[in-house]
Scaffold this active site. Sequence first.
Site: not given
Ligand SMILES: Cc1cc2nc3c(=O)[nH]c(=O)nc-3n(C[C@H](O)[C@H](O)[C@H](O)COP(=O)(O)OP(=O)(O)OC[C@H]3O[C@@H](n4cnc5c(N)ncnc54)[C@H](O)[C@@H]3O)c2cc1C
Length: 589
Positions: A440
């Site tokens: 989220e």
């Molecule tokens: C169990 C689970 C259920 C999920 N369910 C859904 C779902 O139903 N639908 C869906 O669409 N997605 C879902 N997700 C995906 C989830 O929303 C994303 O994993 C999350 O938004 C982070 O994206 P990413 O993993 O690509 O991390 P990245 O975008 O690569 O980010 C990695 C880290 O970098 C930092 N970061 C990145 N950008 C910024 C910024 N602009 N400012 C500050 N810090 C930053 C944060 O610490 C972040 O955790 C789910 C994930 C999990 C693990």
Amino acid sequence: MAYRAPVEEVLFLLQHVLNVQHYGNLEGFDDVSSDSLEQILSAAARFAEDVVAPLNQPGDGEACRFLAGSVKTPRGFKEAYRQLVDDGWNSAAVSAKLGGKGMPYVVAAAIEEFINGANQSFAMYADWGFYASLLMDAEGIEQLRRDYLDPLIAGTWSGTMALTEPHCGTDVGMIRTAATPQPDGSYRLNGTKIFISGGEHDLTENIVHFVLARIDGAPAGTQGISLFLVPKFEAARAGMLGKRNGVQCLGIEHKMGLRASATCRLHFEDAKGWLIGAPNRGLKQMFVLMNHTRRACGVIAVAGSEAAYQRASTYVKERVQGRRARACDNGEESKAALLLDQPDVRRILMRLRAFIEPARALVLWMALQSDIYERSREESAKERARERIELLTPILKAVLSDMGFEAAVQAQQLFGGHGYIVSTGVEQYVRDLRVLMIAEGANGVQAMDLVMRKLFRDDGRGFRSFVNDVSQAAQDMPEDLEFLNEAMSRSLIDLIAAFDWLHGASAADASAGAYDFMTMLGLVSLGYMWTLIIAAAGKVLSAEEGMHRAYKIARARFFMERLLPDTGAYLRRITSGAQDFLNLPADAF
Ligand SMILES: Cc1cc2nc3c(=O)[nH]c(=O)nc-3n(C[C@H](O)[C@H](O)[C@H](O)COP(=O)(O)OP(=O)(O)OC[C@H]3O[C@@H](n4cnc5c(N)ncnc54)[C@H](O)[C@@H]3O)c2cc1C
């Protein structure tokens, strides 16, 4: 140890702290007389305790299984889901006009806590009627609503929110899933989504995906994203299954926690979909839902911390270990002691309670703000509620998920080595709650959203008005509770100093201080809730209940003396600036 839904505590908050009975003029509140509230909450508690909670540990052990494109949920989930739907808990917050129960959010949030406290994985499948009703509020989709919304609200079909792709999570502007217009007004979608919760499972006969995609030729970035409804099976007519659509589950993730919730890789290959709302407005529409799911992270954090606390508080009253700490003072022969007799164990338990009680108050208070915002006819009340929601949604999402996770770790700590062993059941809360800090929108992103976009809007009007309310509530404390006023006043000075500093800071310094500011605001918000709780406890708890009031005062004092003063340290961190580490070259990291 069995989970017990905290019905009495919720009733106290709803009736005496939030005074929900005073909101009878808002739609849905006519049914919240004290008797009916107690009946509703007790029935939800029975469902959570007797049906859902017993599936929590076994479901975690068994986990979801992927078999040739299908996903099998753990034993018992199907039956529990059927009962959820039969009892109507899945549609508690859905408007009665749409066929839901039409309960106020403030009541639905309490029910959400109970189901999540019983089983966080199971709860992930539960709310699609409500979510779909938010997403399908757009104009011009009457036929889609007839075909898809009713079964989603009835719970015979479920849904997903499909944003994330392998190369983009936080930055949804980079989405590549493509939508090509068709002569019949529908679209063909092609692309891959990952991490989609409930993307495939055996609980419902159909799954309706709400997908963010880019219409051919759309502008780059977030301005070119549209929202589509893409069903697993097309509806032949309202609620009736038609043709299988081109969306396949390629597999599920093997995860740290939430192992009974199916987290799916979905492939869309010429999948038929329909646009919801205007082209290129998809992100805005999705945010209506995401603002709810972000606040729900706070509800889940409270639920998991409460469940972990319940286990810990039972354990420390049974486990004998060490000698009673005070025995050496008076020369008595030292006696074997319960863990509860150790001062440091009590410190941890107090820390948990000092967080959980105001955190629950805060999520319910925020749910009430949503009720006021959506249902009140009074413009000034609506505007005030809107400001509170805007300011404090990141607090529910991020600060409560950080503190909720920390609470679960502390509860685990009280079990010693046994807490590290799966069969004790407490480590599951640590694993399950962890995701709230990531999904989220990661917590760091929430902090940026708060400080860089919301805090200084309208010259910080929402912040200033909230601070006034907090300050007034602290000043209203009776003399014998002056410690509350003193502690809150000191922290408000820290908070306002941080606000002023950030206002004049460079974008880089403000970004680097955002997380600490968000946590400060979270602490002050929890302190505010303590002042409301203690004020209500003084008025309503009778003489026989005097001990409960004394316990609450002890917990409030603990919060004010041991947690809230951290605002001073956060202020120092923020005002130290960030140039020293922001200017370092990449090889310094
Ligand atoms: C169990 C689970 C259920 C999920 N369910 C859904 C779902 O139903 N639908 C869906 O669409 N997605 C879902 N997700 C995906 C989830 O929303 C994303 O994993 C999350 O938004 C982070 O994206 P990413 O993993 O690509 O991390 P990245 O975008 O690569 O980010 C990695 C880290 O970098 C930092 N970061 C990145 N950008 C910024 C910024 N602009 N400012 C500050 N810090 C930053 C944060 O610490 C972040 O955790 C789910 C994930 C999990 C693990």
